[in-house]
Enzyme design. Structure first.
Site, PDB file in Angstrom:
ATOM      1  N   ASP A  82     -44.156 -17.962 -29.880  1.00 34.77           N
ATOM      2  CA  ASP A  82     -43.522 -16.961 -30.746  1.00 34.77           C
ATOM      3  C   ASP A  82     -43.110 -17.429 -32.146  1.00 34.77           C
ATOM      4  OD1 ASP A  82     -43.431 -16.410 -28.044  1.00 34.77           O
ATOM      5  OD2 ASP A  82     -41.346 -15.747 -28.030  1.00 34.77           O
TER       6      ASP A  82
HETATM    7  C1  FRU Z   1     -42.203 -14.848 -25.317  1.00 39.09           C
HETATM    8  C2  FRU Z   1     -41.218 -15.821 -24.689  1.00 39.09           C
HETATM    9  C3  FRU Z   1     -39.791 -15.451 -25.018  1.00 39.09           C
HETATM   10  C4  FRU Z   1     -39.080 -16.758 -24.845  1.00 39.09           C
HETATM   11  C5  FRU Z   1     -40.098 -17.747 -25.366  1.00 39.09           C
HETATM   12  C6  FRU Z   1     -40.092 -19.077 -24.687  1.00 39.09           C
HETATM   13  O1  FRU Z   1     -43.475 -15.411 -25.479  1.00 39.09           O
HETATM   14  O2  FRU Z   1     -41.408 -15.878 -23.285  1.00 39.09           O
HETATM   15  O3  FRU Z   1     -39.264 -14.419 -24.239  1.00 39.09           O
HETATM   16  O4  FRU Z   1     -37.874 -16.823 -25.562  1.00 39.09           O
HETATM   17  O5  FRU Z   1     -41.364 -17.141 -25.211  1.00 39.09           O
HETATM   18  O6  FRU Z   1     -40.968 -19.980 -25.321  1.00 39.09           O
END
Ligand code: FRU
Length: 532
Positions: free
Chosen positions: A22
């Protein structure tokens, strides 16, 4: 000779190596854009997550800094997960992020710059009064994460939303604070929807009813609507709704033209996840970042040493129909445009394919305007094609009435590999239906380990001018396409084995009985961005 890493993108955001997911806390601060992102410093698979940090003056060329936030305290010792930045009055950025604590509970923390006069904001402090929000009774501690950028209400309260689920219900819990440190959970969530599962990476922001300007997250009024977006971990899709925010009740209500859930509107009908937007006060626009994971096996990710890209940041605004958003790559991308070739008034009869020669087809930006003189030959629309992807799956680019017409990207010389991006137009009751596809099934001769779906979405567009536009950004292993001026966007990750580097080709095609005219086609070789 130098070995050029196969499939590595050259103008999409990437670190030099390792896993990314993300985009986190994007913001503009004192002349500089900041992007943080989920990053594994130790390898090309998910794990050991920190907030890596890069800076840019144009959202295209990036300089890496050291990770801004990494596990070091009990409140984030098992991971520093996604979150957002809010720039408080007085130009003071604060990050809210999810920490994984020693019991593997998801808690919310804040971090502040160590030195506000450092425009790079290199150093971040995680104060000892963290966590500032813990799951509390009745909240699922393993599904409580990804705080949004906060907004300020007239009453002087800051508000943020945290994604969660209650049984199978997707939840956007609302929290309020006066000082950004002490947060209280509101009695009612900002929004929730049955049977949608965990709501990851919520995003919530105002858009003006008319025009392309972006707005600060705290703006309200009857001249704006609000957009609410979530990422659904069950399907790995995102959807958004357009609706109304009632600040006094702190309730968000989607318009009756927007639906919650699987069949809702998407920013992108392909590989695009965990997105986040921010307001850019310099250019007065809202900019959206999305992540595209690899569509290859983890084993291949490990052997190439990297996994994941951020897609080209997009400006987003409300379409004049006020039912959906439009998106377009930020205009700074055009600074990478090099050699240009043009086609104009090129007629494409049934089955015709014209090669676009003279550019680097594996690293290109292409804009096309198609026109047709009649829709009489449009095939009937099958009402069972509620799901666009099912229609694309069934039809692909096989012959039709009006369309398929579009681009063959990343094509091998003898066309045994290519990723077609195209439209097909159908006749339904009292209207026409436009299907847009980015079909990866023919993208690679490699079979094993690749995910090659026929991604597709409908384009809700007025065809009275008998024109339809397409833009595709092609970057070695990604094809990012914008149909109808940004009404429908589809991203595919593809791994050609022959259509690579100088052996990649680009064509424009029509496989429908109705003749299509390429009013214009402009294609540019793209320079590589200075990338971390
Ligand atoms: C989305 C996610 C979020 C989390 C992060 C962990 O891709 O699963 O919900 O905060 O990635 O890396």
């Amino acid at each position: 000779s130098v070995i050029k890493p196969l499939h590595r993108t050259r103008f999409h955001f990437q670190p030099r190596r390792n896993w990314i997911n993300d985009p986190n806390g994007p913001m503009y601060f004192k002349g500089i854009y900041h992007l943080f992102y989920q990053y594994n410093p130790k390898g090309a698979v998910w794990g050991n997550i920190v907030w890596a940090h890069s800076i840019s003056r144009d959202l295209i060329n990036w300089k890496p800094l050291k990770p801004a936030i990494y596990p070091s305290k009990p409140f984030d010792i098992n991971g520093c997960w996604s979150g957002s930045a809010t720039v408080l009055p007085g130009d003071k950025p604060v990050i809210l992020y999810t920490g994984i604590d020693p019991q593997n509970r998801q808690v919310q923390n804040y971090a502040i710059p160590a030195n506000l006069s450092d425009p790079y904001l290199t150093e971040w402090i995680k104060p000892d009064n963290n966590p500032i929000v813990d799951p509390g009774p009745g909240v699922n501690a393993s599904a409580f994460r990804d705080p949004t950028t906060a907004w300020l209400s007239k009453s002087g309260h800051w508000k943020t939303v945290i994604g969660s689920k209650r049984k199978k219900r997707g939840m956007a819990y609302l929290y309020r604070s006066r000082d950004f440190v002490k947060w209280t959970k509101a009695k009612h969530p900002l929004h929730s929807a049955a049977n949608t599962g965990m709501w990851e990476c919520p995003d919530f922001y105002p858009v003006p009813l008319r025009g392309k300007l972006g707005l600060d997250p705290s703006v309200t009024g009857n001249w704006v609507k609000h957009v609410f977006k979530v990422s659904l971990d069950l399907t790995r899709y995102e959807y958004y709704t357009v609706g109304k925010y009632f600040p006094k009740k702190d309730k968000y209500v989607p318009d009756n033209t927007s639906v919650d859930g699987w069949s809702g509107l998407r920013y992108d009908y392909g590989n695009f996840y965990a997105s986040k937007s921010f307001y850019d006060p310099l250019k007065k626009r809202r900019v959206l970042w999305g992540w595209a994971n690899e569509s290859d096996s983890a084993q291949d990710d490990v052997s190439k040493g990297w996994a994941g890209i951020q897609l080209i940041p997009r400006t987003v605004w409300l379409d004049h129909n006020q039912r959906q958003l439009k998106q377009w790559p930020v205009k700074e991308l055009n600074t990478l445009r090099g050699k240009k070739v043009v086609l104009s008034h090129q007629k494409l009869l049934k089955g015709h394919t014209v090669e676009v020669k003279g550019i680097t087809a594996a690293q290109a930006d292409v804009e096309v305007m198609f026109s047709f003189s009649s829709l009489d030959k449009a095939d009937p629309f099958d009402p069972r094609w509620v799901d666009a992807q099912a229609a694309c799956d069934q039809l692909g680019n096989s012959q039709g009435g009006v369309g398929p017409f579009g681009l063959l990207t990343l094509a091998s010389e003898n066309l045994d590999e290519f990723t077609p991006v195209f439209f097909r137009i159908f006749k339904a009751h009292h209207k026409h239906v436009v299907l847009m596809c980015s079909d990866a099934r023919s993208s690679s001769l490699k079979e094993e380990g690749l995910y090659k779906p026929a991604f597709a979405g409908y384009v809700d567009i007025d065809l009275s001018r008998k024109k339809l536009s397409l833009r595709s950004l092609i970057d070695h292993s990604v094809v990012e396409s914008f149909g109808g001026g940004g009404k429908t966007c589809i991203t595919s990750r593809v791994y050609p084995t022959k259509g690579v580097f100088d052996d990649a080709h680009l064509h424009v095609f029509n496989n429908g009985t109705e003749a299509i005219t390429v009013e214009y086609l402009r294609a540019w070789s793209m320079k590589s961005a200075r990338m971390n």
